[in-house]
Design a protein around this motif. Structure first.
Motif, PDB file in Angstrom:
ATOM      1  N   ASP A  40       0.856  -1.178   0.000  1.00  0.00           N
ATOM      2  CA  ASP A  40       0.000   0.000   0.000  1.00  0.00           C
ATOM      3  C   ASP A  40       0.900   1.239   0.000  1.00  0.00           C
ATOM      4  O   ASP A  40       2.124   1.136   0.047  1.00  0.00           O
ATOM      5  N   ILE A  41       0.281   2.408  -0.013  1.00  0.00           N
ATOM      6  CA  ILE A  41       1.034   3.658   0.077  1.00  0.00           C
ATOM      7  C   ILE A  41       1.520   3.818   1.510  1.00  0.00           C
ATOM      8  O   ILE A  41       0.748   3.694   2.466  1.00  0.00           O
ATOM      9  N   GLY A  42       2.803   4.075   1.658  1.00  0.00           N
ATOM     10  CA  GLY A  42       3.430   4.216   2.965  1.00  0.00           C
ATOM     11  C   GLY A  42       4.853   3.709   2.886  1.00  0.00           C
ATOM     12  O   GLY A  42       5.363   3.449   1.791  1.00  0.00           O
ATOM     13  N   THR A  43       5.502   3.576   4.029  1.00  0.00           N
ATOM     14  CA  THR A  43       6.869   3.060   4.039  1.00  0.00           C
ATOM     15  C   THR A  43       7.011   1.979   5.094  1.00  0.00           C
ATOM     16  O   THR A  43       6.170   1.848   5.976  1.00  0.00           O
ATOM     17  N   SER A  44       8.083   1.227   4.975  1.00  0.00           N
ATOM     18  CA  SER A  44       8.309   0.073   5.837  1.00  0.00           C
ATOM     19  C   SER A  44       9.761   0.051   6.296  1.00  0.00           C
ATOM     20  O   SER A  44      10.668   0.049   5.459  1.00  0.00           O
ATOM     21  N   ASN A 104      11.432   6.446   9.090  1.00  0.00           N
ATOM     22  CA  ASN A 104      11.696   5.014   8.940  1.00  0.00           C
ATOM     23  C   ASN A 104      13.139   4.753   8.522  1.00  0.00           C
ATOM     24  O   ASN A 104      13.734   3.754   8.927  1.00  0.00           O
ATOM     25  N   ALA A 105      13.717   5.646   7.737  1.00  0.00           N
ATOM     26  CA  ALA A 105      15.132   5.518   7.372  1.00  0.00           C
ATOM     27  C   ALA A 105      16.001   5.636   8.624  1.00  0.00           C
ATOM     28  O   ALA A 105      16.958   4.862   8.797  1.00  0.00           O
ATOM     29  N   GLU A 106      15.676   6.581   9.499  1.00  0.00           N
ATOM     30  CA  GLU A 106      16.445   6.762  10.733  1.00  0.00           C
ATOM     31  C   GLU A 106      16.356   5.522  11.621  1.00  0.00           C
ATOM     32  O   GLU A 106      17.360   5.088  12.197  1.00  0.00           O
ATOM     33  N   VAL A 107      15.160   4.936  11.722  1.00  0.00           N
ATOM     34  CA  VAL A 107      14.989   3.708  12.514  1.00  0.00           C
ATOM     35  C   VAL A 107      15.811   2.578  11.904  1.00  0.00           C
ATOM     36  O   VAL A 107      16.500   1.835  12.612  1.00  0.00           O
ATOM     37  N   ALA A 108      15.759   2.447  10.582  1.00  0.00           N
ATOM     38  CA  ALA A 108      16.508   1.383   9.906  1.00  0.00           C
ATOM     39  C   ALA A 108      18.008   1.536  10.140  1.00  0.00           C
ATOM     40  O   ALA A 108      18.721   0.543  10.353  1.00  0.00           O
ATOM     41  N   ILE A 109      18.499   2.775  10.149  1.00  0.00           N
ATOM     42  CA  ILE A 109      19.922   3.007  10.417  1.00  0.00           C
ATOM     43  C   ILE A 109      20.259   2.596  11.849  1.00  0.00           C
ATOM     44  O   ILE A 109      21.271   1.935  12.097  1.00  0.00           O
ATOM     45  N   GLU A 110      19.396   2.962  12.802  1.00  0.00           N
ATOM     46  CA  GLU A 110      19.636   2.591  14.203  1.00  0.00           C
ATOM     47  C   GLU A 110      19.684   1.080  14.379  1.00  0.00           C
ATOM     48  O   GLU A 110      20.457   0.564  15.188  1.00  0.00           O
TER      49      GLU A 110
END
Length: 127
Positions: free
Chosen positions: A42-46, A75-81
């Protein structure tokens, strides 16, 4: 030669696939991975899609993340963490123009910092 990996993050899988197609017209040897849409497409990010794209795009030169909207950045910041790598950066630039310039510069063998600075130049092309 290794290259800085590029990750394209968008609320729409169609957006990032299209941008990847544009980049591939001129850059062939740089890892370019996409994280578009939610896990249900769907529209959004993961976060999980971003993490997977980072893993696939990663090289010892690092990875540069490009995003479309604010929640994609979160979400990019969480993925980096959650990542085990420390040479990942987020480019706060227009998704299409920034990632295109970034991929070209990465293809020239530049460092993560150099690629990021070049991508930022799309915001102020007179400098």
């Amino acid at each position: 030669m290794s290259h800085v990996g590029i990750v394209l993050i968008s609320h729409s899988s169609k957006v990032v696939e299209g941008i990847k197609d544009i980049i591939r017209q001129v850059v062939h040897d740089v890892p370019v991975e996409v994280a578009g849409g939610t896990d249900d497409n769907d529209i959004g990010t993961s976060v999980e899609k971003v993490q997977g794209a980072i893993e696939r795009a990663y090289s010892e030169k690092g990875v540069l993340l490009f995003f479309d909207l604010g929640s994609a950045r979160m979400n990019a910041e969480v993925a980096i963490e959650l990542s085990e790598y420390d040479n990942i950066k987020i480019a706060d630039v227009p998704l299409l123009e920034g990632s295109y310039v970034g991929a070209v510069e990465s293809g020239m063998g530049k460092s993560l910092e150099e690629v990021l600075e070049s991508a930022k130049s799309v915001l102020n092309p007179n400098h």
